[in-house]
Design an enzyme around this catalytic site. Structure first.
Site, mmCIF file in Angstrom:
data_model
loop_
_atom_site.group_PDB
_atom_site.id
_atom_site.type_symbol
_atom_site.label_atom_id
_atom_site.label_comp_id
_atom_site.label_asym_id
_atom_site.label_seq_id
_atom_site.Cartn_x
_atom_site.Cartn_y
_atom_site.Cartn_z
ATOM 1 N N ALA A 147 10.539 0.401 -2.721
ATOM 2 C CA ALA A 147 10.408 -0.947 -3.391
ATOM 3 C C ALA A 147 10.400 -0.924 -4.646
ATOM 4 C CB ALA A 147 9.541 -1.674 -2.655
ATOM 5 N N GLY A 185 3.764 3.571 5.081
ATOM 6 C CA GLY A 185 4.966 3.361 5.971
ATOM 7 C C GLY A 185 5.618 2.184 5.893
ATOM 8 N N ASP A 192 15.197 3.405 4.373
ATOM 9 C CA ASP A 192 14.213 2.600 3.611
ATOM 10 C C ASP A 192 14.868 2.120 2.068
ATOM 11 O OD1 ASP A 192 12.404 3.791 5.360
ATOM 12 O OD2 ASP A 192 10.768 4.513 3.623
ATOM 13 N N PRO A 207 0.878 -1.104 -0.105
ATOM 14 C CA PRO A 207 -0.006 0.056 -0.099
ATOM 15 C C PRO A 207 0.767 1.232 -0.169
ATOM 16 C CG PRO A 207 -0.333 -1.313 1.986
ATOM 17 C CD PRO A 207 0.605 -2.131 1.078
ATOM 18 N N GLY A 258 7.326 1.289 2.884
ATOM 19 C CA GLY A 258 8.246 1.507 1.737
ATOM 20 C C GLY A 258 8.173 1.170 0.513
ATOM 21 N N SER A 259 6.758 1.537 0.034
ATOM 22 C CA SER A 259 6.439 1.206 -1.582
ATOM 23 C C SER A 259 7.033 2.027 -2.376
ATOM 24 C CB SER A 259 4.770 1.857 -1.237
ATOM 25 O OG SER A 259 4.675 2.440 -2.700
HETATM 26 C C1 MEV Z 1 10.383 6.453 6.950
HETATM 27 O O1 MEV Z 1 10.087 5.014 6.751
HETATM 28 C C2 MEV Z 1 11.274 6.539 8.173
HETATM 29 C C3 MEV Z 1 11.516 7.982 8.677
HETATM 30 O O2 MEV Z 1 12.455 8.081 9.656
HETATM 31 C C4 MEV Z 1 11.995 9.141 7.693
HETATM 32 C C5 MEV Z 1 13.368 8.546 7.178
HETATM 33 O O3 MEV Z 1 14.092 7.769 7.750
HETATM 34 O O4 MEV Z 1 13.695 8.965 6.063
HETATM 35 C C6 MEV Z 1 10.257 8.635 9.098
#
Ligand code: MEV
Length: 311
Positions: free
Chosen positions: A102, A96, A143, A92, A98-99
């Site tokens: 990826a 959060g 990510d 999705p 990592g779309s």
């Molecule tokens: C996002 O997956 C993680 C954050 O810490 C942003 C980043 O590290 O670039 C919120």
């Protein structure tokens, strides 16, 4: 066809942008894929993304981050430019997981593989980082790293040095339940808001980031010994700090509380926050109960995933 996995931040998000360590996990079962086919000469690169609702010629949308990535890879490696790149993703977006990283990783792998080339994970990660900057402004790089290396990692930015990236020993399998709040929140919004707050009150935010960093250090030790009972409360404490940092939401708080009430060892939002997913650490026996509790508390989706022990 090339693929790349989704990811979860186990702990340390946001503070990782400011030099504290964080731990990230790949989710091997949830993936993005890219396929390259040749087009007639003169066509130029075309990106088709049916799941993401679009098809565009790279030349017509040069400022789009994926267009920039495709052009950069084609030029740098002298690849054929008359190609259609078809992207499909089970991850999705803005959740959060990592779309973006990826999809970008699958594209780089497939463009190279189509021409009989490969690159080591670190080089793919660097290329993807550039395109992540287009989406997120100031990403830490965690990510793209976990997605390209596809193994649990310890990640820490360092001044004037490349980030520290270490494979993370995991002493016993972990059972995680991932609950989706159903609220889509692009990473750059909470990341930008945290930056403004940090600029307005650096002492307060540096102290919060230090507390997150200390938890992440303890989480590493608990992971190494496979001590889920010790890890759980650290994750819940990380959620409280993320609330103080200002990146939770009523939906995420409700899901975290529901998981805890249903017997999870610990729970927290995962990723940039304001929406997207949360994770709960459970025993294998408790996973179904926690999944039901998340659905009853309004999760748009809830799934169980296992992180394998290493070594
Ligand atoms: C996002 O997956 C993680 C954050 O810490 C942003 C980043 O590290 O670039 C919120």
């Amino acid at each position: 066809m090339a693929t790349a996995p989704a990811k979860l931040i186990l702990c340390g998000e946001h503070a990782v942008v400011y030099g504290r360590p964080a731990i990230a996990l790949p989710l091997a079962d949830i993936r993005a894929t890219a396929t390259v086919t040749l087009l007639p000469p003169g066509s130029g690169p075309l990106i088709s993304a049916p799941d993401l609702g679009g098809q565009w010629r790279v030349a017509e949308r040069p400022d789009e981050p994926l267009s920039g990535l495709v052009m950069a890879v084609i030029e740098r490696f002298g690849l054929p430019a008359d190609v259609e790149i078809t992207i499909r993703s089970a991850i999705p977006i803005a959740s959060g997981m990592g779309s973006g990283a990826a999809i970008a990783t699958a594209i780089v792998r497939e463009l190279l593989a189509h021409n009989g080339q490969t690159l080591p994970p670190a080089a793919i990660s660097e290329l993807v980082y550039e395109s992540e900057r287009g989406y997120h402004g100031t990403p830490s790089g965690i990510d793209n790293t976990v997605v390209a290396f596809e193994q649990p990692i310890w990640f820490q930015r360092r001044p004037s040095l490349p980030p520290l990236i270490e494979p993370l020993p995991i002493g016993a399998p972990l059972t995680l339940v991932v609950g989706d709040s159903g609220v889509r929140s692009p990473t750059r919004l909470p990341v930008g808001a945290v930056r403004e707050r940090w600029q307005a009150d650096p002492a307060r935010y540096e102290s919060l980031f230090d507390q997150v960093g200390a938890l992440v250090e303890q989480a590493r030790a608990a992971l190494a010994t496979g001590d889920a009972a010790r890890l759980g409360p650290l994750l819940s404490a990380n959620h409280e700090l993320l609330r103080e940092i200002g990146v939770s939401s009523p939906e995420l708080d409700r899901l975290v509380a529901a998981a805890q009430a249903a017997g999870a060892l610990g729970a927290k939002l995962a990723g940039a926050g304001w929406g997207g997913v949360m994770l709960a650490l459970t025993t294998p026996e408790q996973a179904a109960t926690v999944t039901d509790a998340l659905r009853a508390a309004g999760a748009a989706n809830a799934l169980v995933t296992t992180i394998a022990a290493t070594g």
